[in-house]
Design an enzyme around this catalytic site. Sequence first.
Site: not given
Lengths: 404, 404
Positions: B330, B382, B184
Amino acid sequence: MTATAERAALRPFRIEIPDAALADLRARILHTRWPERETVDDESQGPRLATVQELARYWAEEYDWRRCEARLNTYPGYLTEIDGLDIHFLHVRSQHEDALPIVLCHGWPGSVVALLKVIEPLTEPAAHGGRAEDAFHVVVPSMPGYGFSGKPAAPGWGPDHVGRAWAELMQRLGYDRYVAQGGDWGAIVVDLMAAQEVPGLAGIHTNMACVVPAEIDRLFQQNVVGAADALRHLPAGLSEEERAACAQLDFTWKHVTYALQQGSRPQTLTGLADSPVFLAAWLIDLEAKGLALISRAFAGGEEPLTRDDVLDNVTLFWLTNTGVSAARMYAENSFSFFGVKGVRLPVAVSVFPDELYLAPRSWAEQGYPNLVHYHRLPAGGHFPAWEQPASYVDEVRTGLRSLR
Amino acid sequence: MSVTSDAAAIRPFKVETSEADLKDMHARIMHTRWPEKETVADDTQGPTLATMQALAQYWAHDYDWYRCEARMNQYPGYLTEIDGLDFHFLHIKSKHENARPIVICHGWPGSIIEQLKLIEPLTDPTAHGGTAEDAFHVVIPSMPGYGYSGKPTEKGWGPDRIARAYGELMNRLGYDRYLAQGGDWGAIVVDLMGAQEVPGLVGIHTNMAGVVPAEIDNLFQRNVIGAADALHNLPAGLSDEERATCEQLDFTWKHVAYALQMGSRPQTLTGLADSPIFLASWLLDHDPRSMALISRSFAGVPEGLTRDDVLDNVTHFWLTNTGVSAGRLYAENAYSFFGVKGVKLPVAVSVFPDELYQAPKSWAEKAYPNLVHYNKLPKGGHFAAWEQPGYLVDEIRTGLRSVR
């Protein structure tokens, strides 16, 4: 009475929120756990901590929902079942019998609250700077999943379905010739009412014209994360005005993450049901100019939109627990927000300067072949009925005059 | 001691959560106001209401944070200031003299908790199916804004800066030759450590290889809302494996609304600080496959992850009030999630079948010219360290065996 007739009945509806719900709301606001301050000195990360904290303080200490509730209850409210779902609406008839019936369509994060200021000027124009022949019979429905309307339990309530339901509502009220007005989702709904030529609809007024040519619409839809470098790939031959609209579309499409989240994962937003302050932050995080307007109101500025205006709307969402159900409209939608919907009926367009994008007349003429009115206003944004009701009322009167 | 060396000091840190914080969390969970049920029979609208209610039930009645806290406190934890910000990290030295230092980099919505299962097998391989040559000295930092690390108060902490900070951390711990591992955001961080060739880094292991060719990466970035019709516009000459990967990328890029929301408006997500259930649903809803995996554990089908695994991580976010600060990463990022970052150092790649996309060997070879290991695993997704620690430990041992 048959079961069908019972469902189609118009049942009077008054808003009566229990004291306990208001006490719970206040307790939750007072117990808000806050995030840290934003890491920038502007609103580019969303509503600022200071703004939301001031909103919370005012909401808990000074705001009075009962004032808003009483105001809503001054207008005749009803429920009626359409396509299996209860629809709430206000129905305010003009004293002028031959007034033109109009359905006013709210959007997100709007509600009937955002349309209250225009009811009296539209129904009783003579008392509000107009003439008797400008009178409207006004119908203001709440969309499925919004306000006191029912919440859909299954998919299928996209804006085209909402458009058909509004037509059914108008017919049920005995209006066999009427007009429709909308902004935001309401603009899409009225476009789709017109594109579907729902029975009785004579024409529409929109304050968010959906007229972006397909090629340009697609370009900006590819530019949500900037990957299409859209402003450098515009088609040739655009006018200055069209280029300016493209610059606005570029910004708008890069700020639709709330719409994408609601469109793809509405159920994840459980916090809209659980945290009043999150609901407020989510609902006031409009496009940049709308957020700036609301933020100024909570910073004590003299703004057309007051703190009470903002909180009336947020509180309605809270008390009806419709944060998630309202968001689902985005998941239900399969239409381009701003693209041409194929309307052939007469259309009146008002362009407010702080709208998401300013529809150029050239595009409006192409998008609406039967354009009966086009006007650019000097002030106002995405929610003109709420923040610039006088201009909005003028525009509805003038724009639809030829359809009487 | 100078101010500088004070700041660079390594201060022991133990996790000590107050009873009051846990009581407050418990009360909030018990008082959750819920939205209505999703309008679909699956989890395409986000974690289902039933899943979230089962989670809340377990969280409030059966879950024990102090078990997790004690487990974290088994490992030596520290704070040290790097570049003006406190970094929290665990540092577990192997008893094996020749153990190789490795920094293990978590992502979102991960944390050091996700990595705890790796510590003993990596530091003490002879007790866990390995040989002394497989031993690592393990460093597990929390990213800025995550866990017990400091929260940035200004912009500037993108993954490239985090990468440099981790390089500094390893140097400060006396490691002048070390490895890095990540998935990630951690994968992006280790790629950027590699691309920047931070001092002392000799190679990396990634379980989310950043290898998508620029043309294809751009195509899917333009397809967030499907407007680029990407799968019909793929470049010619792709292998079957590459085409399959493109289908995964198509799906992934259409499910990144959460990332775009945090990227553009992190401050709007105030509910992550105020509503434990919203925080939980937001963290669960990473990507559909991970969500299915996590949801199953609350539907009574534990697979890799237990309910406690999931809630340890969510509770860690809650108690540190880092929902918004973690989301800001982000907003700080300027890199393509899956694009090539320009790593020339040795790279080991592990491809888990339920990862967001399966990096084809052909792409991995192009993106990482010094590819020392490439393996497709039979199981896992993930969050490999969390759900398939056995496989990941094997992969780290095998993949990095040649990098000494």
